[in-house]
Design a protein around this motif. Structure first.
Motif, PDB file in Angstrom:
ATOM      1  N   GLY A  64      19.878   8.360  -3.380  1.00 22.63           N
ATOM      2  CA  GLY A  64      20.847   8.321  -2.293  1.00 22.63           C
ATOM      3  C   GLY A  64      20.726   7.067  -1.475  1.00 22.63           C
ATOM      4  N   LYS A  65      19.497   6.678  -1.158  1.00 21.14           N
ATOM      5  CA  LYS A  65      19.277   5.471  -0.365  1.00 21.14           C
ATOM      6  C   LYS A  65      19.774   4.232  -1.088  1.00 21.14           C
ATOM      7  CE  LYS A  65      15.166   7.105   2.105  1.00 21.14           C
ATOM      8  NZ  LYS A  65      13.712   6.907   2.275  1.00 21.14           N
ATOM      9  N   ALA A  66      19.600   4.210  -2.403  1.00 12.89           N
ATOM     10  CA  ALA A  66      19.972   3.031  -3.169  1.00 12.89           C
ATOM     11  C   ALA A  66      21.470   2.774  -3.145  1.00 12.89           C
ATOM     12  CB  ALA A  66      19.511   3.178  -4.613  1.00 12.89           C
ATOM     13  N   ARG A  80      14.196 -12.487   1.533  1.00  5.91           N
ATOM     14  CA  ARG A  80      13.132 -11.833   2.290  1.00  5.91           C
ATOM     15  C   ARG A  80      13.586 -10.447   2.779  1.00  5.91           C
ATOM     16  NH1 ARG A  80       8.786 -14.897   3.753  1.00  5.91           N
ATOM     17  NH2 ARG A  80       8.936 -17.146   3.421  1.00  5.91           N
ATOM     18  N   LYS A  81      14.817 -10.366   3.282  1.00  6.58           N
ATOM     19  CA  LYS A  81      15.342  -9.083   3.743  1.00  6.58           C
ATOM     20  C   LYS A  81      15.461  -8.096   2.584  1.00  6.58           C
ATOM     21  CE  LYS A  81      17.917 -10.940   7.687  1.00  6.58           C
ATOM     22  NZ  LYS A  81      19.264 -11.187   8.285  1.00  6.58           N
ATOM     23  N   ASN A 122      10.860  -2.910  -0.967  1.00  4.93           N
ATOM     24  CA  ASN A 122       9.532  -2.340  -0.769  1.00  4.93           C
ATOM     25  C   ASN A 122       9.594  -1.011  -0.025  1.00  4.93           C
ATOM     26  OD1 ASN A 122       7.125  -4.041  -1.714  1.00  4.93           O
ATOM     27  ND2 ASN A 122       8.485  -5.595  -0.875  1.00  4.93           N
ATOM     28  N   ALA A 123      10.465  -0.946   0.993  1.00  4.45           N
ATOM     29  CA  ALA A 123      10.596   0.292   1.761  1.00  4.45           C
ATOM     30  C   ALA A 123      11.159   1.415   0.898  1.00  4.45           C
ATOM     31  CB  ALA A 123      11.494   0.059   2.974  1.00  4.45           C
ATOM     32  N   ARG A 124      12.148   1.105   0.092  1.00  2.41           N
ATOM     33  CA  ARG A 124      12.794   2.127  -0.732  1.00  2.41           C
ATOM     34  C   ARG A 124      11.892   2.637  -1.842  1.00  2.41           C
ATOM     35  NH1 ARG A 124      18.788  -0.540  -1.304  1.00  2.41           N
ATOM     36  NH2 ARG A 124      19.709   0.461   0.493  1.00  2.41           N
ATOM     37  N   LYS A 175       2.319 -10.488   1.256  1.00  6.16           N
ATOM     38  CA  LYS A 175       1.996  -9.411   0.315  1.00  6.16           C
ATOM     39  C   LYS A 175       3.192  -8.500   0.044  1.00  6.16           C
ATOM     40  CE  LYS A 175      -2.888  -9.435   1.624  1.00  6.16           C
ATOM     41  NZ  LYS A 175      -4.058  -8.664   2.126  1.00  6.16           N
ATOM     42  N   ILE A 176       4.316  -9.131  -0.250  1.00  4.86           N
ATOM     43  CA  ILE A 176       5.529  -8.340  -0.472  1.00  4.86           C
ATOM     44  C   ILE A 176       5.973  -8.326  -1.936  1.00  4.86           C
ATOM     45  CG2 ILE A 176       6.445  -8.519   1.858  1.00  4.86           C
ATOM     46  CD1 ILE A 176       8.082 -10.900   1.020  1.00  4.86           C
TER      47      ILE A 176
END
Length: 479
Positions: free
Chosen positions: A6-8, A90-91, A97-99, A127-128
């Protein structure tokens, strides 16, 4: 998984704006057991590189997906030409990473120019990402992935003087099946003071003519009807044999590709004003299937600014090349540009020189930006970025508005004429219409009728805007 799915699918308007110039991998029929999501930014060279990367990973059992949440490997192929391009990435990395936090086995990598330039920050400080891979290190991806799967961070940003990926058949990502990119060279030797490309893509080297011709022939045999030959500076293409003799220059390469079949259209990008030759222009004139269109970046109309940019030509030289294009190929030849507003120390007089150059040439369209200082470039080291953002934006708006006027003026010249277009697919606005390009690279919209992708159609142009032509077909498809 459902939450991630759903988030995607939900992006804010800001996120959508940040992704509008990105290209994404597509859903493929299963050809491997692992899923790859690859997202590409920047120039056509980057999009072509993503097709090479996909080919390399295909042999490792990966199938591409358009759904980030399905992928075990997420790669961003990045651009460093402007600061806002890096900030978009970067955004995106933060969002990715959050998802994917909590998803086991998901690895994230950055490819391309930004990877080479910011390897330490991305891997060790922020470290992303799990890996960074430069434009010449894509063959090493299987080894780097193994390192990451073993719990290590992985990096290879080695710049090669030989790598051209000539033996790798690209996987055409999201292809329309009609048009395709063919890389003919890599890197750049021009050292423009504002540009990071020589530092992120390395020195210039050309691919063998035989492999270029073989790739173009293969595309034609598979139904493609247009190829665009790609390089940072295609006019400096030179292929030498083992004894060091020059076998093929760019004009000769154009002819070799054009000779594959009259039904194969040939385009190229990008030309450098200091290198484009009369021989190239006469080759375009000789072959009906070499398109009557040239992308000829100017960057500025001011001699003083051109010198600071280290463009190695003058306004007068550039105008001479424009005059020669018009003399040999006629006023109907399409010409586009790159233009930078607000370069270091640029005055209003310099800006007016740029506008007056645009008035002289009357470009069909262009790529227009305000100057963005790139760390490590000669301009960043030697010059102060002293034009305010407000002034940069105002000058850029002047350039954009003038280009709109010229684009409409040029498109108006097509009204009432008959143009041969190559149908590329369905119009973005309506399934009842098709879109295709003219020889001079203008998009034309026509009623669908019985035509299909890959058809050549004679069209009478009936309407135009500054961006698009509209017309009606005069005949059944030509092929």
């Amino acid at each position: 998984m459902e939450d991630l799915k759903g988030k995607a699918k939900v992006l804010s308007e800001e996120e959508k704006a940040g992704l509008e110039q990105a290209k994404f991998s597509v859903d493929e029929e299963t050809v491997g057991t692992k899923k790859l999501f690859i997202e590409s930014y920047g120039c056509a060279m980057n999009f072509a590189d993503s097709e090479v990367v996909t080919s390399i990973l295909r042999d490792e059992g990966y199938t591409t997906t358009s759904k980030e949440y399905e992928a075990s490997l997420i790669l961003l192929n990045t651009c460093s030409i402007r600061d806002n391009a890096e900030q978009k990435v970067r955004k995106r990395l933060a969002l990715i990473n959050a998802r994917n936090r909590g998803r086991k086995g998901v690895k994230v990598g950055v490819l391309g120019c930004m990877a080479e330039r910011l390897k330490t920050q991305l891997l060790e400080e922020e470290k992303i990402v799990d890996m960074v891979v430069g434009p010449d290190a894509y063959r090493d991806l299987p080894n780097l992935i193994n390192e990451v799967e073993g719990g290590q961070k992985a990096v290879n940003v080695f710049l090669s003087r030989e790598e051209t990926y000539a033996d790798i058949t690209p996987v055409r990502l999201g292809s329309n099946g009609v048009t395709a990119f063919v890389s003919i060279m890599r890197g750049c030797d021009n050292m423009c003071s504002f540009c990071v490309v020589p530092y992120t893509r390395g020195r210039e080297r050309s691919r063998s003519a035989s492999t270029i011709i073989a790739e173009a022939q293969d595309l034609f045999d598979k139904g493609y009807r247009e190829v665009t030959l790609l390089g940072q500076n295609v006019d400096s293409y030179k292929w030498k044999n083992e004894s060091g003799e020059i076998e093929t220059n760019f004009a000769q390469l154009l002819a070799l590709v054009a000779d594959i079949d009259p039904l194969l259209r040939v385009r190229f990008s990008t030309s450098h004003p200091k290198d484009i030759t009369d021989e190239v222009l006469y080759t375009i004139k000789k072959y009906e299937n070499v398109c009557n269109y040239i992308h000829l970046p100017a960057q500025s109309g001011s001699n003083r600014i051109l010198k600071l940019m280290n463009r190695t030509y003058t306004r007068e030289w550039y105008i001479n090349r424009i005059d020669k294009i018009r003399e040999i190929l006629g006023t109907e030849c399409g010409i586009s540009h790159d233009m930078i507003a607000g370069f270091c120390t640029e005055t209003e007089e310099d800006h007016q020189d740029t506008l007056s150059l645009m008035d002289y040439v009357k470009y069909d369209y262009g790529y227009m930006y305000y100057y963005s200082e790139r760390p490590g470039t000669p301009a960043a080291k030697k010059f102060e970025d002293d034009v305010t953002l407000e002034v940069k934006k105002r000058r850029l708006d002047d350039i954009i508005q003038k280009q709109r006027v010229h684009a409409l003026e040029r498109n108006n010249l097509s009204l009432g004429t008959t143009q041969k277009i190559l149908i590329e697919g369905v119009s973005k606005r309506s399934d009842d219409f098709l879109q295709g390009r003219t020889d001079d690279n203008k998009m034309v919209i026509i009623p669908k009728d019985n035509f299909k992708k890959g058809d050549y159609v004679h069209v009478k142009i009936t309407e135009c805007t500054s961006a698009t032509l509209k017309g009606i077909a005069l005949t059944e498809e030509l092929v």
